[in-house]
Design a protein around this motif. Structure first.
Motif, mmCIF file in Angstrom:
data_model
loop_
_atom_site.group_PDB
_atom_site.id
_atom_site.type_symbol
_atom_site.label_atom_id
_atom_site.label_comp_id
_atom_site.label_asym_id
_atom_site.label_seq_id
_atom_site.Cartn_x
_atom_site.Cartn_y
_atom_site.Cartn_z
ATOM 1 N N PHE A 184 47.564 30.140 42.996
ATOM 2 C CA PHE A 184 46.393 29.297 42.776
ATOM 3 C C PHE A 184 46.387 28.116 43.752
ATOM 4 C CE2 PHE A 184 45.849 31.764 39.069
ATOM 5 C CZ PHE A 184 44.621 31.456 38.500
ATOM 6 N N HIS A 185 47.547 27.507 43.962
ATOM 7 C CA HIS A 185 47.623 26.324 44.822
ATOM 8 C C HIS A 185 47.410 26.685 46.293
ATOM 9 C CE1 HIS A 185 49.799 23.292 47.251
ATOM 10 N NE2 HIS A 185 49.237 22.437 46.401
ATOM 11 N N ASP A 186 48.088 27.729 46.781
ATOM 12 C CA ASP A 186 48.021 28.073 48.200
ATOM 13 C C ASP A 186 46.628 28.530 48.605
ATOM 14 O OD1 ASP A 186 50.654 27.419 48.343
ATOM 15 O OD2 ASP A 186 51.407 29.479 48.338
ATOM 16 N N PHE A 187 46.044 29.422 47.815
ATOM 17 C CA PHE A 187 44.700 29.877 48.165
ATOM 18 C C PHE A 187 43.675 28.767 47.982
ATOM 19 C CE2 PHE A 187 46.684 34.019 47.810
ATOM 20 C CZ PHE A 187 46.051 34.744 48.795
ATOM 21 N N GLY A 188 43.946 27.864 47.042
ATOM 22 C CA GLY A 188 43.041 26.731 46.879
ATOM 23 C C GLY A 188 43.028 25.822 48.090
ATOM 24 N N GLU A 189 44.135 25.748 48.819
ATOM 25 C CA GLU A 189 44.189 24.902 50.005
ATOM 26 C C GLU A 189 43.282 25.407 51.117
ATOM 27 O OE1 GLU A 189 47.639 23.450 51.687
ATOM 28 O OE2 GLU A 189 48.629 22.900 49.829
ATOM 29 N N ILE A 190 42.977 26.689 51.120
ATOM 30 C CA ILE A 190 42.057 27.225 52.129
ATOM 31 C C ILE A 190 40.700 27.539 51.505
ATOM 32 C CG2 ILE A 190 43.917 28.142 53.547
ATOM 33 C CD1 ILE A 190 43.316 30.908 52.398
ATOM 34 N N ASP A 191 40.400 26.836 50.372
ATOM 35 C CA ASP A 191 39.081 26.913 49.720
ATOM 36 C C ASP A 191 38.752 28.300 49.195
ATOM 37 O OD1 ASP A 191 38.733 24.235 50.281
ATOM 38 O OD2 ASP A 191 37.806 24.654 52.233
ATOM 39 N N VAL A 192 39.768 29.037 48.730
ATOM 40 C CA VAL A 192 39.565 30.317 48.046
ATOM 41 C C VAL A 192 39.958 30.124 46.588
ATOM 42 C CG1 VAL A 192 40.232 32.741 47.886
ATOM 43 C CG2 VAL A 192 39.966 31.669 50.124
ATOM 44 N N THR A 193 39.041 30.304 45.673
ATOM 45 C CA THR A 193 39.277 30.082 44.250
ATOM 46 C C THR A 193 39.861 31.341 43.619
ATOM 47 O OG1 THR A 193 37.352 28.623 44.246
ATOM 48 C CG2 THR A 193 38.257 29.255 42.118
ATOM 49 N N VAL A 194 40.903 31.170 42.820
ATOM 50 C CA VAL A 194 41.592 32.286 42.178
ATOM 51 C C VAL A 194 41.290 32.260 40.683
ATOM 52 C CG1 VAL A 194 43.811 33.411 41.790
ATOM 53 C CG2 VAL A 194 43.418 32.150 43.908
ATOM 54 N N TYR A 195 41.028 33.437 40.117
ATOM 55 C CA TYR A 195 40.767 33.593 38.689
ATOM 56 C C TYR A 195 41.672 34.691 38.130
ATOM 57 C CZ TYR A 195 36.449 31.140 39.950
ATOM 58 O OH TYR A 195 35.548 30.246 40.437
ATOM 59 N N MET A 196 41.849 34.673 36.806
ATOM 60 C CA MET A 196 42.583 35.726 36.106
ATOM 61 C C MET A 196 41.644 36.422 35.133
ATOM 62 S SD MET A 196 46.278 34.071 35.140
ATOM 63 C CE MET A 196 47.490 33.637 36.380
ATOM 64 N N ALA A 197 41.865 37.720 34.931
ATOM 65 C CA ALA A 197 41.011 38.488 34.026
ATOM 66 C C ALA A 197 41.850 39.471 33.230
ATOM 67 C CB ALA A 197 39.928 39.230 34.807
ATOM 68 N N GLY A 198 41.421 39.701 31.990
ATOM 69 C CA GLY A 198 42.054 40.721 31.154
ATOM 70 C C GLY A 198 43.401 40.342 30.582
ATOM 71 N N CYS A 199 43.725 39.051 30.506
ATOM 72 C CA CYS A 199 45.035 38.635 29.974
ATOM 73 C C CYS A 199 45.088 38.869 28.466
ATOM 74 C CB CYS A 199 45.289 37.163 30.271
ATOM 75 S SG CYS A 199 45.498 36.788 32.011
ATOM 76 N N GLN A 200 46.170 39.459 27.997
ATOM 77 C CA GLN A 200 46.383 39.592 26.571
ATOM 78 C C GLN A 200 46.737 38.243 25.972
ATOM 79 O OE1 GLN A 200 49.056 42.811 25.585
ATOM 80 N NE2 GLN A 200 48.446 44.001 27.362
ATOM 81 N N MET A 201 46.560 38.119 24.666
ATOM 82 C CA MET A 201 46.810 36.842 24.020
ATOM 83 C C MET A 201 48.263 36.410 24.163
ATOM 84 S SD MET A 201 45.658 34.244 22.554
ATOM 85 C CE MET A 201 43.995 34.856 22.372
ATOM 86 N N SER A 202 49.187 37.371 24.107
ATOM 87 C CA SER A 202 50.602 37.021 24.269
ATOM 88 C C SER A 202 50.866 36.453 25.665
ATOM 89 C CB SER A 202 51.480 38.249 24.023
ATOM 90 O OG SER A 202 51.156 39.293 24.939
ATOM 91 N N VAL A 203 50.179 36.989 26.667
ATOM 92 C CA VAL A 203 50.344 36.475 28.030
ATOM 93 C C VAL A 203 49.784 35.064 28.138
ATOM 94 C CG1 VAL A 203 49.743 36.846 30.447
ATOM 95 C CG2 VAL A 203 50.346 38.792 29.005
#
Length: 815
Positions: free
Chosen positions: A743-762
């Motif tokens: 998240f931090h590294d890609f954010g430095e080059i203005d690329v936004t990172v998202y997560m999808a499909g995470c289970q509740m335990s995760v």
């Protein structure tokens, strides 16, 4: 963020659900009943009610559930016929497998009796037959031979220097060793069952179990081959014991006892022929022909009338005491010596039993409780050990007979135990003249089914190379390292294959299936289309410490962004910028001093003051050409260190009385340490600047952007990355740190990172690991990949019109 969004031409018929939106919805609803607090759960768990007490008692004693519902008219006769058939099989197999355990044959009959009675009360499978089994008999025999070898019981013959083995003392001690091992193994199984550790059997895959039993069959063959040839050999234990035993047998083949070999040959031919005939006509028979029992009875009668033991010195079973032996406490001092063997017996026995039990349960439509089966098998072993029984599990051959002859419930096991009980009480002494070679032949022929498992090599070669390697490693390690050490090595290797496969999963980029909310691998599905500006990254395995670095490298490769090189370049540019700022600050201070002196000089002069004079500190018009060039050279040396891309104007000739002069500009190139001179006419739009303006920083940033773009994809190509974590069932601290870095590294080059499909335990593990912060909020987590895509399109539609296209428009364009 929680409301529905609409990109140009893309209709959103529902809300975009991220983690924050889901929490908001949950707060609006009352989940106090469905999600009670921990204190309430503890109180509820310790609360005693009549229905809960009834369920607990029935769970511990399954017989209380099915016996009151037992129908004699429906199940009585099938269970009786099945029990008699299985009981008849118990007799020859019990005595024969006792030879593999290096115990007197009568203890094989005991082992066929007591454990079956215990399992009747505690077992949940209706079709498996508990008793002796070749694999466990071999494992027990390896323990008894190791702790009670023949050399420890040698006695001197009266009046001679010759020695012989005290068979009575040896067998008595071997019985104690087998009983102690069985009791300890049973206790281990009970404890594992009580702590709900029944899933331990899942670590023994089918290829591993089949390879292990196949190798155990080889051990059984080597163990009985001496009996077939009438040889007296030493039974080795430990690594390479099979090789040592086989070498000794081969070396003693010239000493083969021919009468014993003849009995073995005739018995094997008869058994093989009778079993083939039995298989051919089994469909026409209500009950299979008891071939082994007929063989034992015939061999006993022939041996008694022809006196094979006295006339031909053929070894026979010997004395079989009638009646039941009193229970005895096992020798607890042996526990520490047999701990490893007991654990191996517990795991292997349970794995074989639960696999058979689940097979029959699936076929006949009932459920087998894994944990209760572990407790039932453990109690069968523990109780049986007090009556001098050795380790038991379900037998494949007897279980198949019990199921094929119509057995319906555990009552068939009770009927077979009654048959064994009658034999032990009344008929045992009749088998004293039975040749041991006949029992060895029964063992050898019954192992035919295990020998057929070598066809697994061909099947696994076609279906799964990894399972084939597990099969071969298990087989080789069991043959070379013996049964206990071979099992440990096999399980270790099987677990390592799982780790390797999760460490090297398949990484892919997903694309959208037009008209749906599905996202599939773009390399394997032609119908999917890439979402513009969005990279959807998917891993076939969970992310944890073993593959976290590989996950990051695969993400860099699939996205096409050389993030490491780009960040390094950015760091260098930032460092250069800081150094240039410091130099500019120093020059500014010097320039301020020059301007101060210039102002003082201007106050003494007459005429018009110009900013060029204050900025350049040039010589007066009265100077010659050489003086002007010298002064210009000094100025150029003072400006040579100015920042890359900065433009300054300067006079090339002294001012005339009408304030007219010619100008040149100084513009930085790609190298921040050098500059070029050009004519004023070369300036393009926006190049002209004045002292004190901010265009120096603007031009520097533009140069940085162009240089970063030359290294790989840049913000105009990818603006969002979606990590599909639907396959992750857990995440550890190493993976959390890796995700934070992504998240931090890609954010430095203005690329936004998202997560999808995470289970509740995760999600809970991410919270506990301190993943979320002010910069990484739960707004970056979405319920599905489609929700994340909708958010990216809606979010980028306001600031980046070039990505404000619908998926349908893009798909139609590509098609």
């Amino acid at each position: 963020m929680g409301t529905g969004r609409k990109a140009r031409g893309y209709r959103v018929e529902r809300d975009v659900l991220d983690e924050q939106r889901l929490e908001e919805l949950a707060q609006r609803m009352d989940y106090s009943d469905t999600h009670p607090s921990l204190t309430k759960q503890l109180k509820e768990s310790f609360r005693c009610t009549v229905p809960r007490l009834k369920r607990s008692v029935v769970g511990c004693l399954p017989v209380l559930y099915w016996l009151p519902r037992y129908s004699i008219w429906d199940y009585g006769m099938p269970d009786l016929i099945s029990g008699i058939s299985v009981g008849i099989m118990h007799l020859p197999q019990g005595m024969a497998y006792a030879l593999l355990a290096s115990l007197p044959p009568v203890f094989g009959l005991y082992t066929s009796l007591y454990p079956a009675l215990v399992y009747f009360f505690f077992g949940t499978s209706r079709h498996i037959s508990i008793g002796t089994f070749a694999v466990l008999s071999i494992m027990v025999g390896s323990v008894t031979e190791r702790l009670a070898p023949d050399r420890n019981f040698l006695v001197m013959l009266n009046g001679t220097n010759l020695t012989e083995v005290n068979i009575t003392a040896r067998d008595s001690y071997r019985v104690q060793v087998a009983a102690a091992t069985t009791v300890l193994g049973g206790l281990i199984q009970v404890v594992l069952g009580l702590v709900k550790f029944g899933f331990v059997g899942t670590y023994l895959s089918e290829p591993l179990v089949r390879a292990y039993t196949t190798a155990a069959a080889a051990h059984a063959v080597v163990a009985v081959i001496a009996q077939l040839f009438g040889l007296s050999t030493t039974r080795f234990s430990g690594p390479l014991s099979l090789v040592y035993t086989l070498v000794e047998v081969c070396s003693k083949l010239p000493q083969t006892h021919l009468p014993t070999l003849a009995v073995s040959g005739v018995s094997m031919v008869f058994l093989i022929a009778a079993k083939e005939i039995n298989s051919a006509i089994s469909a026409r028979l209500p009950v299979p022909i008891p071939v082994e029992l007929i063989m034992i009875v015939a061999a006993t009668v022939i041996s008694s009338y022809t006196h094979l033991n006295g006339n031909y010195t053929i070894s026979v079973v010997g004395e079989i005491p009638s009646g039941l032996a009193a229970p005895r406490l096992p020798d607890a001092s042996l526990f520490k010596e047999v701990m490893g063997d007991a654990f191996a017996l517990a795991i292997v026995g349970y794995a074989i039993s639960i696999s058979l039990g689940k097979t029959f349960a699936l076929k006949h439509g009932y459920k087998v409780d894994s944990n209760q089966e572990l407790v039932a098998l453990g109690l069968s072993n523990a109780v049986g050990g007090f009556f001098q029984c050795y380790a038991v599990c379900s037998s494949m051959s007897r279980s198949l007979i019990q199921e094929s002859t119509g057995g319906k419930t555990q009552m068939a096991g009770m009927a077979s135990a009654v048959i064994v009980l009658v034999t032990v009480l009344k008929l045992g002494p009749l088998f004293q003249e039975l040749p041991k070679a006949v029992l060895a032949a029964i063992v050898f022929v019954n192992l035919k089914g295990m020998f057929k498992q070598y066809y697994d090599i061909i099947t696994l070669w076609r279906s799964s190379k990894v399972d084939l390697v597990v099969w071969l490693v298990t087989w080789v390690s069991t043959l070379l390292f013996n049964l206990d050490m071979g099992l440990g090595a096999s399980i270790t290797f099987a677990v390592l294959t799982v780790i390797f496969r999760t460490q090297l999963p398949k990484y892919s980029v997903l694309g959208h299936v037009p008209g749906t909310e599905l996202y599939l691998d773009m390399e394997t599905h032609r119908e999917v289309r890439e979402v513009p500006g969005i990279t959807i990254f998917h891993s076939s395995a969970t992310v944890y410490f073993a593959n976290a670095d590989l996950y990051l490298e695969a993400l860099k490769g699939k996205s096409g962004l050389d993030i490491s090189k780009m960040i390094i370049y950015k760091r260098r540019q930032e460092a250069k910028q800081r150094r240039r700022d410091k130099r500019a600050e120093r020059r500014a201070r010097r320039e301020a001093k020059r301007q101060k002196h210039a102002l003082r000089a201007a106050e003494q002069k007459t005429g018009v003051f110009s900013v060029e004079e204050a900025a350049g500190h040039w010589k007066e018009p009265g100077g010659g050409d050489g003086d002007r060039e010298e002064s210009l050279g000094d100025d150029q040396r003072g400006w040579c260190g100015r920042e890359n891309g900065t433009v300054f104007v300067m006079p090339t000739t002294p001012r005339t009385p009408d304030d007219q002069c010619s100008w040149e500009y100084l513009k930085g190139s790609k190298d921040p340490d050098c500059a070029t001179l050009g004519a004023m006419s070369e300036l393009q739009d926006g190049d002209t600047t004045t002292l004190g303006s901010s265009s120096e920083d603007t031009l520097s940033r533009e140069l940085d952007k162009v240089s970063l773009g030359s290294l790989g994809k840049w913000t105009w190509d990818i603006h969002s990355i979606i990590l599909d974590l639907s396959t992750a069932n857990f995440i550890d601290t190493v993976a959390i740190k890796t995700m934070r870095n992504i998240f931090h590294d890609f954010g430095e080059i203005d690329v936004t990172v998202y997560m999808a499909g995470c289970q509740m335990s995760v999600v809970e593990q991410l919270e506990l690991g301190g993943f979320f912060s002010e910069s990484i909020t739960k707004g970056r987590l979405f319920a599905t990949v489609h929700d994340a895509v909708l958010h990216c399109l809606g979010h980028q539609g306001t600031s980046m019109p070039s990505y404000e296209y619908s998926l349908e428009m893009q798909c139609s364009t590509k098609l």
